[in-house]
Motif scaffolding. Structure first.
Motif, short mmCIF file in Angstrom:
data_model
loop_
_atom_site.label_atom_id
_atom_site.label_comp_id
_atom_site.label_asym_id
_atom_site.label_seq_id
_atom_site.Cartn_x
_atom_site.Cartn_y
_atom_site.Cartn_z
N LEU A 73 -47.90 91.07 -31.16
CA LEU A 73 -49.25 90.76 -30.70
C LEU A 73 -50.29 91.57 -31.47
O LEU A 73 -51.39 91.07 -31.77
CB LEU A 73 -49.38 91.03 -29.20
N ARG A 74 -49.96 92.82 -31.82
CA ARG A 74 -50.90 93.62 -32.60
C ARG A 74 -51.07 93.04 -34.00
O ARG A 74 -52.19 93.01 -34.52
CB ARG A 74 -50.40 95.08 -32.66
N GLN A 77 -53.45 90.23 -33.70
CA GLN A 77 -54.83 90.70 -33.62
C GLN A 77 -55.37 91.07 -34.99
O GLN A 77 -56.48 90.67 -35.37
CB GLN A 77 -54.91 91.93 -32.71
N ARG A 80 -55.81 88.11 -37.16
CA ARG A 80 -56.60 87.07 -36.49
C ARG A 80 -55.84 85.75 -36.45
O ARG A 80 -56.41 84.68 -36.68
CB ARG A 80 -57.96 86.87 -37.19
N GLU A 82 -54.28 83.09 -34.32
CA GLU A 82 -54.20 82.50 -32.99
C GLU A 82 -52.81 81.94 -32.71
O GLU A 82 -52.31 82.02 -31.59
CB GLU A 82 -55.25 81.39 -32.84
N TRP A 85 -50.44 84.79 -31.81
CA TRP A 85 -50.84 85.37 -30.52
C TRP A 85 -50.41 84.48 -29.37
O TRP A 85 -49.78 84.94 -28.42
CB TRP A 85 -52.36 85.55 -30.50
N TRP A 89 -47.61 85.60 -26.52
CA TRP A 89 -48.22 86.22 -25.33
C TRP A 89 -47.26 86.16 -24.16
O TRP A 89 -46.99 87.16 -23.50
CB TRP A 89 -49.53 85.51 -24.99
N GLY A 106 -56.45 96.04 -28.34
CA GLY A 106 -57.45 96.23 -29.39
C GLY A 106 -57.98 97.64 -29.48
O GLY A 106 -58.49 98.06 -30.52
N ASP A 126 -50.24 99.03 -37.36
CA ASP A 126 -51.59 99.02 -37.95
C ASP A 126 -51.54 99.34 -39.44
O ASP A 126 -52.15 98.64 -40.26
CB ASP A 126 -52.48 100.03 -37.23
N LEU A 185 -56.58 84.56 -28.31
CA LEU A 185 -56.78 85.82 -29.02
C LEU A 185 -58.17 86.36 -28.69
O LEU A 185 -59.17 85.66 -28.88
CB LEU A 185 -56.65 85.56 -30.52
N PRO A 186 -58.29 87.57 -28.19
CA PRO A 186 -59.61 88.12 -27.83
C PRO A 186 -60.58 88.05 -29.01
O PRO A 186 -60.24 88.40 -30.14
CB PRO A 186 -59.30 89.57 -27.46
N SER A 188 -61.74 85.25 -30.19
CA SER A 188 -61.64 83.96 -30.87
C SER A 188 -62.26 82.89 -29.99
O SER A 188 -62.66 83.12 -28.86
CB SER A 188 -60.18 83.61 -31.13
#
Length: 460
Positions: A73-74, A77, A80, A82, A85, A89, A106, A126, A185-186, A188
């Motif tokens: 999931l990271r 993010q 980007r 979707e 994600w 989820w 996030g 990351d 996706l937060p 989006s």
């Protein structure tokens, strides 16, 4: 090919023997061909390799499944993506990752929700995703907490889903119908905030793309409260449906999430509260075993089975439901009730039973008038039965008895035994939850339900 897609999506093998074999393998496991696979099917050899590596990372890895899903999931993010994600989820939720951790992902460096290992892996994610390299200071905390095999699997998972994200973006792989029920996706266009597209009954978490309603159903001289989950928007019907029996804790978030996921896949799902509002005070609490067993001990299984039958009757009158394609699906005590319903009714089309807790009652009473194993002779539908290898409620001799009765009466069945697992291994119980084992059982169960009840049927 639509205007947005860059390559043709091959929904069928079109006479290609290698692709036909791959699609048969996929449909036997997940009951559908994902859009990504349909895009890669333009090169069957590439798809073959893709499945081999991707599936091994999920099914054969020693690294913690929830930890890997958090990293995936990271990656989604950071890239980007979707598609990744929404595809993962629910897998993260099934692997035991709470929505609080997903929501805070996030800003994970500033959150105290994550364990030292989760923080180490997120830092690795990351750096590897953004820099394509890993500094020794980033690597050392991971190496201190996992062995070499797990470290390799974690790195491969991160790198693999960076690849997945880039392929999905480059080929413009479309979202699938079941993605509609997943928070986006937060940040989006698909962000799952309250935007008017969600539906939710009072007290039930709203799920984007899934409609939830509550009903009260008459049963004898009383009534049972039930939640009805539907796909939103509704596909052309009539649709297959399921009656779900909740765990011994009662209807909780795990059950609501499961019902929502099945609705997103195209089922109408009814979840009756067989405790009738008088179950454990906190259905989210799996730790107070004594309290749970007290409520199970006081449960009238005869009445509770009739509650599931009332939900079945309700679904049969629903204009959106095909009355010939209604099954039962249950967990723990709810698995026993689903078992009883399937045995006592001749209009159940399939039974999916996750570790029924009472294949044999301690004693027969008015509230427990017959042992479920003694009713198998009257079962008239295919059965998918799931137990943990170490479940004390289904020891080897009892399992052999069940197998022999299935065989004696010619009952179509599949039995999934999860290696090394105890009772209720799919529930979010500390020390007992096995994410990888439940994911495998869930995948097979969905394929079984889809195969016996059929996909969403459109009008000719």
């Amino acid at each position: 090919m639509t205007s947005g897609e860059r390559v043709r999506l091959r929904s069928t093998a079109d006479g290609d023997e290698r692709l036909a074999a791959l699609y048969a393998k996929v449909e036997g496991s997940v009951a559908m061909i994902p859009a990504m696979y349909q895009a890669l099917a333009n090169s069957p050899a590439i798809l073959d390799g893709w499945i081999g590596l991707g599936w091994s990372l999920r099914a054969d890895a020693a690294a913690d499944r929830g930890l890997c899903e958090l990293a995936i999931l990271r990656v989604a993010q950071l890239t980007r993506c979707e598609y990744v994600w929404r595809s993962h989820w629910r897998q993260a939720r099934r692997a035991g990752i709470g929505e609080d951790k997903i929501s805070a992902l996030g800003e994970w460096p500033d959150s105290d929700l994550y364990s030292p290992l989760e923080r180490a892996v997120l830092a690795l994610t990351d750096e590897l995703t953004q820099e394509a390299t890993v500094a020794e200071t980033t690597w050392a905390p991971v190496a201190d907490l996992v062995d070499d095999r797990q470290a390799v699997e974690i790195v491969m998972t991160i790198a693999w889903y960076c690849c997945v994200a880039r392929v999905a973006a480059s080929l413009v792989v479309p979202l699938e119908d079941h993605h509609a029920g997943v928070p986006g996706l937060p940040g989006s266009d698909g962000v799952a905030d309250t935007d008017g597209t969600q539906r939710g009954a009072q007290g039930v978490p709203g799920v984007q793309g899934v409609q939830v309603a509550t009903v009260s159903l008459p049963v004898g001289d009383g009534e049972v409260h039930a939640w009805i989950y539907r796909p939103e928007p509704m596909p052309a019907g009539p649709l297959p449906a399921l009656v779900m029996g909740a765990e011994a804790t009662g209807v909780n978030r795990f059950i609501h999430d499961t019902a929502a996921e099945l609705a997103a896949l195209g089922f109408v799902v009814a979840v009756p509260d067989y405790y009738r509002g008088e179950g454990p005070a906190n259905p989210e609490d799996y730790t107070d075993i004594a309290e749970i067993m007290q409520y199970v001990g006081g449960l009238d299984f005869r009445r509770a089975a009739y509650d599931l039958m009332a939900a079945l009757d309700h679904l049969k009158t629903d204009p959106a439901v095909d009355p010939a394609r209604i099954g039962v699906w249950g967990y723990c005590t709810g698995g026993t009730l689903a078992w009883l319903t399937a045995c006592l009714r001749r209009d159940v089309a399939a039974a999916i039973l996750f570790y029924p807790s009472q294949p044999v009652f301690d004693e027969l009473t008015d509230a427990r008038p017959a042992h479920p194993v003694d009713l198998l002779w009257n079962l008239d539908c295919p059965v998918f039965l799931v137990y943990g290898e170490k479940d004390p409620l289904m020891p080897p001799d009892r399992l052999e008895l069940v197998r022999s009765r299935f065989a004696r009466w010619g009952i179509e069945h599949a039995i999934h035994i999860a290696p090394g697992c105890d009772h209720s291994f799919g529930a979010p119980i500390p020390g007992r939850h096995d994410a990888a084992a439940y994911e495998q059982a869930w995948t097979e169960a969905v394929a079984f339900a889809t195969g016996r009840l059929g996909r969403v049927r459109t009008e000719d």
